[in-house]
Design a protein around this motif. Structure first.
Motif, short mmCIF file in Angstrom:
data_model
loop_
_atom_site.label_atom_id
_atom_site.label_comp_id
_atom_site.label_asym_id
_atom_site.label_seq_id
_atom_site.Cartn_x
_atom_site.Cartn_y
_atom_site.Cartn_z
N THR A 176 -6.21 -63.17 12.80
CA THR A 176 -5.91 -62.05 13.71
C THR A 176 -6.18 -62.52 15.13
OG1 THR A 176 -8.14 -61.25 13.32
CG2 THR A 176 -6.39 -60.13 12.14
N PHE A 177 -5.24 -62.21 16.00
CA PHE A 177 -5.38 -62.59 17.41
C PHE A 177 -5.54 -61.33 18.24
CE2 PHE A 177 -2.92 -66.03 15.50
CZ PHE A 177 -3.51 -67.16 16.03
N ASN A 178 -6.25 -61.44 19.35
CA ASN A 178 -6.18 -60.32 20.28
C ASN A 178 -5.09 -60.63 21.30
OD1 ASN A 178 -7.33 -61.82 22.46
ND2 ASN A 178 -9.36 -61.47 21.55
N PHE A 179 -4.66 -59.60 21.98
CA PHE A 179 -3.49 -59.74 22.85
C PHE A 179 -3.74 -60.80 23.93
CE2 PHE A 179 -0.71 -58.48 26.39
CZ PHE A 179 0.50 -58.56 25.74
N ARG A 180 -4.98 -60.84 24.42
CA ARG A 180 -5.29 -61.78 25.50
C ARG A 180 -5.04 -63.24 25.07
NH1 ARG A 180 -10.63 -62.07 27.67
NH2 ARG A 180 -11.05 -60.10 26.66
N GLU A 181 -5.45 -63.52 23.84
CA GLU A 181 -5.25 -64.89 23.32
C GLU A 181 -3.77 -65.28 23.33
OE1 GLU A 181 -7.78 -66.23 19.61
OE2 GLU A 181 -7.64 -64.04 19.63
N LEU A 182 -2.94 -64.34 22.90
CA LEU A 182 -1.51 -64.67 22.80
C LEU A 182 -0.86 -64.67 24.19
CD1 LEU A 182 -0.53 -62.81 19.52
CD2 LEU A 182 -1.26 -65.19 19.88
N ALA A 201 -2.42 -56.84 16.43
CA ALA A 201 -2.12 -55.41 16.51
C ALA A 201 -3.13 -54.83 17.49
CB ALA A 201 -2.24 -54.76 15.13
N ASP A 202 -2.78 -54.90 18.74
CA ASP A 202 -3.69 -54.50 19.82
C ASP A 202 -3.04 -53.36 20.58
OD1 ASP A 202 -6.09 -54.97 20.96
OD2 ASP A 202 -5.62 -56.96 21.77
N GLY A 203 -3.64 -52.18 20.56
CA GLY A 203 -3.00 -51.04 21.23
C GLY A 203 -1.63 -50.82 20.65
N ASP A 204 -0.63 -50.77 21.53
CA ASP A 204 0.72 -50.59 21.02
C ASP A 204 1.46 -51.93 20.87
OD1 ASP A 204 1.03 -51.17 23.64
OD2 ASP A 204 2.46 -49.56 24.08
N GLN A 205 0.74 -53.01 21.00
CA GLN A 205 1.36 -54.33 20.84
C GLN A 205 1.34 -54.77 19.38
OE1 GLN A 205 2.88 -56.23 23.02
NE2 GLN A 205 2.36 -55.21 24.95
N ARG A 206 2.47 -55.25 18.93
CA ARG A 206 2.57 -55.81 17.57
C ARG A 206 3.19 -57.18 17.70
NH1 ARG A 206 -0.11 -52.12 17.12
NH2 ARG A 206 0.14 -50.20 15.93
N LEU A 207 2.43 -58.19 17.38
CA LEU A 207 2.95 -59.55 17.50
C LEU A 207 2.72 -60.35 16.22
CD1 LEU A 207 1.19 -59.00 20.52
CD2 LEU A 207 2.96 -60.66 21.06
N LEU A 208 3.64 -61.23 15.94
CA LEU A 208 3.48 -62.13 14.80
C LEU A 208 3.46 -63.56 15.33
CD1 LEU A 208 6.12 -60.44 12.46
CD2 LEU A 208 3.62 -60.35 12.19
N VAL A 209 2.60 -64.36 14.76
CA VAL A 209 2.47 -65.75 15.22
C VAL A 209 2.90 -66.67 14.09
CG1 VAL A 209 0.89 -67.47 16.17
CG2 VAL A 209 0.55 -65.04 16.71
N PHE A 210 3.93 -67.45 14.36
CA PHE A 210 4.46 -68.36 13.34
C PHE A 210 4.25 -69.82 13.76
CE2 PHE A 210 7.05 -64.51 12.91
CZ PHE A 210 7.04 -64.32 11.54
N GLU A 211 4.30 -70.70 12.80
CA GLU A 211 4.31 -72.12 13.14
C GLU A 211 5.55 -72.37 14.01
OE1 GLU A 211 5.69 -75.13 10.29
OE2 GLU A 211 6.21 -73.55 8.88
N PHE A 212 5.42 -73.26 14.94
CA PHE A 212 6.56 -73.58 15.81
C PHE A 212 7.40 -74.67 15.14
CE2 PHE A 212 8.47 -76.22 19.16
CZ PHE A 212 9.26 -75.26 19.77
N VAL A 213 8.69 -74.44 15.06
CA VAL A 213 9.58 -75.43 14.45
C VAL A 213 10.35 -76.09 15.60
CG1 VAL A 213 11.33 -75.85 12.71
CG2 VAL A 213 9.74 -73.97 12.41
N SER A 214 10.16 -77.39 15.69
CA SER A 214 10.48 -78.07 16.95
C SER A 214 11.94 -78.44 17.17
CB SER A 214 9.65 -79.35 17.02
OG SER A 214 9.83 -80.08 15.82
#
Ligand SMILES: Nc1ncnc2c1ncn2[C@@H]1O[C@H](COP(=O)(O)OP(=O)(O)OP(=O)(O)O)[C@@H](O)[C@H]1O
Length: 594
Positions: free
Chosen positions: A52-58, A130-143
């Motif tokens: 789980t990430f917080n919005f600031r990290e992302l 899932a921070d406030g109204d932010q919903r983000l997904l973090v995937f591996e980066f495919v180069s």
């Protein structure tokens, strides 16, 4: 970060840090431990086994979602390239659109479902926010960009994808889809398979993205969702979808067929820059599918005819099967995968090995490919009858075709009659395989005759190899085969002194499915075979033998198991992907027919 201890593989407990990822590791699938029986305490605090990430990290990973980090924008939101400060890992951060926002619980349930899908040909979900109204997904980066970047939108000087690479991409994509259809129980329907959702790494290793995101897309669940999806996947959608019918795994097979057609032709599924009659790729291709002589003409001009005729004929044959109007007439993705495995293997002469038709779970693929130089297998008892008269033991290709057409017709009827029983039918179908005249492998053909009439003796090398054939589907224990974590295959067509064999170890599945096919020559008869011979069971002895072994499936308790948690799941907004694995799975593909 909260992880399920029971899902925690070595890899996930020590996440690789982006660029440090070992290349080999990356391509080598490490299935999560099968241990699925969770402790009660663990269930109570079920959290996705991802970070789980917080919005600031992302925000800091993506330089505050700066434009220069924007990879693109899709129907569900924008995707940014980022670097995780903590580990240096490169990631793709998907910022979901705010309209149609899900509640935290619902979002987490979807993430939980997504996080359980793990395969080397799927882009891996690393975490979420899932921070406030932010919903983000973090995937591996495919180069390496997406498939269209390499197939259609080439930079000046960029080398076009060669034939073998195209087949490898198709094979890898089929493996990813096969995982969703056949290794996850119940199956996951992709719904949005298209070239743009096939990402490539620097070595053109394909990874499917955007799988299982339907429930997270804005508008999911509302009445407009169905129609908007049609627009998104325009050119890839199966006919049944545009008819408003439910999607099945066979709808994905159709979309896969469109991608395969793009790979073969270098044309886009929809290209409005082309003349009217060529704008829709499938519509353009349909008349050509009916005229096999024209198959090689379909090839992408950028290939400059650098492919074998058998290779393209078989690839087009597979494609046309996938693009059948009727879902039940389309092959299983597992069969497509087996066929593509052969087409993606390099051989000395550049001609792919003929695909032994009994490799397939469903007869339709065997029939389609046997027209294009695949190794047919005829029960030996019938060959002996034919062999009495030498002239009747051989047949021209046109005769072959007629016979195959007959058997295709009867097959179609069979399918219609029993389209609900395909899992057991596929076994049955193989047992009751209509005899198809044997063909020599291409290599021996070319030297045998210059008359052009393809003739095969029932005692030629390939026939001898095919006379006794065993298929074993077995579920092997993790302990026994933990070293074979990737699907491996070997194939060979050798002299009659040797045996033809190839093995598929689907150890990448939670079930550790292992399929082994051995085609043995007489010289290599097993003891069992010899005993049978001695017992004088002549007919049986020479017939193709099929053996399906479903051993103890205790390991079918998989990582998806929630045991008796169904109700709890519903209450907590458990998502559609998070399903309980049934202890016994008799019917491989019945789900798509339900
Ligand atoms: N994991 C990833 N690694 C690298 N690039 C990615 C990754 N995921 C997505 N992208 C890129 O980000 C862009 C947007 O992707 P996204 O999946 O949101 O949209 P799309 O597939 O183009 O459209 P849609 O979502 O409507 O199907 C695309 O160019 C895609 O190639």
């Amino acid at each position: 970060m909260n992880c399920f201890p029971c899902f925690t593989s070595k890899k996930s407990s020590n996440p690789p840090s982006g660029n440090e990822t070992n290349e080999n590791d990356e391509h080598e699938f490490k299935p999560p431990p099968v241990a699925a029986v969770k402790h009660i305490e663990e269930r109570e605090t079920e959290q996705p086994p991802v970070k789980t990430f917080n919005f600031r990290e992302l925000a800091s990973a993506t330089k505050n979602f700066r434009q220069e980090c924007l990879l693109g924008e899709g129907s569900s939101g924008r995707v940014y390239k980022g670097t995780l400060q903590s580990t240096g890992q490169l990631v793709a951060v998907k910022q979901l659109d705010k309209h149609g926002l899900h509640g935290n619980k619902e979002f987490q349930a979807e993430v939980l479902s997504l996080s359980k899908l793990e395969h080397p040909n799927l882009v891996k979900l690393i975490g979420y926010c899932a921070d406030g109204d932010q919903r983000l997904l973090v995937f591996e980066f495919v180069s390496g960009g997406s498939l269209p970047d390499h197939l259609f939108d080439q930079e000046p000087g960029q080398k076009p994808l060669d034939w073998l690479t195209r087949m490898k991409i198709a094979f890898g994509a089929a493996q990813g889809l096969d995982y969703l259809h056949d290794k996850v129980n119940p199956p996951v329907i992709y719904r949005d398979l298209k070239a743009a959702n096939i990402l490539l790494d620097d070595e053109f290793y394909p990874k499917l993205c955007d799988y299982g995101l339907n429930n997270l897309a804005p508008g999911a669940g509302d009445s407009m969702f169905h129609s908007s999806c049609v627009m998104d996947t325009y050119g890839y959608s199966a006919p049944e979808y545009t008819r408003g019918e439910d999607l099945t795994v066979k709808s994905d097979v159709y979309s896969f067929g469109v991608v395969l057609l793009e790979l073969i032709t270098g044309r886009r599924a929809v290209d409005t820059t082309k003349p009217n009659e060529e704008q829709n790729l499938v519509a353009w291709a349909q008349p050509i599918f009916r005229d096999p002589k024209r198959y090689p003409d379909m090839a992408d001009p950028l290939l400059k005819k650098n492919f074998s005729e058998r290779g393209i004929n078989q690839a087009v044959a597979i494609t046309s099967m996938c693009l059948q109007e009727e879902p039940t007439a389309r092959p299983l993705i597992s069969d497509v995968m087996v066929a593509l495995n052969f087409l993606s293997m390099s051989t000395e002469d550049g001609i792919p090995d003929a695909v032994p038709i009994l490799s397939f779970r469903d007869k339709s693929m065997s029939i389609a490919l046997s027209r294009h130089g695949s190794c047919s297998v005829t029960p030996f008892s019938l060959l002996e009858k034919e062999g009495d008269d030498d002239s009747s033991s051989v047949s021209s290709e046109s005769e072959d075709d007629e016979k195959k057409e007959e058997s295709e017709g009867s097959k179609k009827k069979q399918e219609e009659d029993s389209d609900d029983e395909s899992g057991s039918d596929s076994e049955k179908g193989q047992e009751e395989e209509q005899p198809t005249p044997l063909e020599k492998p291409e290599s021996s053909r070319s030297s045998s005759s210059d008359s052009g009439s393809e003739r095969a003796s029932p005692i030629d090398e390939s026939n001898a190899n095919a006379q006794s054939l065993e298929i074993k589907y077995s579920y092997s224990s993790e302990e026994e085969e933990e070293d074979n974590e990737r699907l491996s295959s070997k194939s060979s067509f050798k002299s009659d002194k040797e045996c033809t064999s190839f093995e598929y170890n689907h150890d990448d599945s939670p079930k550790n499915t292992s399929m082994r096919i051995n085609s043995l020559s007489h010289d290599n008869h097993s003891d069992d075979d010899e005993e049978e011979e001695e017992e004088g069971e002549e007919e049986k002895d020479h017939e193709t033998r099929l053996e399906h072994i479903h051993s103890s499936k205790s390991e079918a308790i998989s990582m998806y198991s929630d045991d008796d948690d169904d109700d709890a799941g519903e209450e907590s907004g458990e998502s559609s992907l998070n399903r309980v694995v049934e202890p016994e799975k008799e019917d491989h593909d019945s789900s798509d027919e339900d």
